[in-house]
Design an enzyme around this catalytic site. Sequence first.
Site: not given
Length: 282
Positions: A87-88, A189
């Site tokens: 998790w950032i 992307d």
Amino acid sequence: MVVIPAHVLKEAEIDNEASILPVSGGDSNQSFQIRGEHNRYFLKWREDPPPRLFQKEARQLSMLGNAVGVNVPEIARYGDHYLLLSWIEGNAASWTEEKLGEMIADLHREKGEYFGFDEDNFIGTLPQYNAMTDRWIEFYGNYRLLPQMEEADKRGRLPKERGKKAHQLVEKLHKWLSEPAYPALLHGDLWAGNWLVGPDGSPYVIDPAVSYGDPAFDRAMMALFGGYSARTMGSYDAKVKRDEREEDILPLYQLYFLFAHLNMFGEMYGSSVDRILRRYVG
């Protein structure tokens, strides 16, 4: 309410006591924050993914993370139906935007041995076909534009005039594009939603569609939907020299992403496709 199947939670080794909170995370997958006693994770899950979707994404994240100066979330585990990442937690600093430009520049300074990629991958929900070639312009026409045009035709989104102009443009790509100095590692992307701010203000990139090619291909997506700040691009320019014909090059690369959006989301993107086609082939 979306319920993650028990076998996915077991395979991902998610503790029964962990809290599972849905989060926003794109159009392709269900996304969750997993809160355990000591760690937090980001879980992407899909009930019916294309074959090896998450395995390929994990490999591409690793490739980006191995590039000097490029940050990606840590890959915890992955399987046929899920990808579990660290998790950032963001904490933006005044220098975050500059560091983002420097990081993307570092990515584009990574050199490959060929243009393209050694396996097919995905752009959004669509397959992205690849090959290893010596010529970037040929690769871009044959493995980026033409497959999207064929997909648009299947979906009834390539009317006669649009198709005629698109094929004319592919045949004349050499008129506007030049071969890059080397095959640069591309994220593939880089819209503004595919980077995160880390706990110390450092940027992280996510959701890649990797290949080796012209750095202007990434810059085209960076400029397409809202774009990146002048501070970010200024720090990028300090490390990477842009082509003086950039304004004529970027729309040609943006055409690929607009065709992909046309195929994924419908005719709302048709006018943008047509505008670029008119610019180059009348």
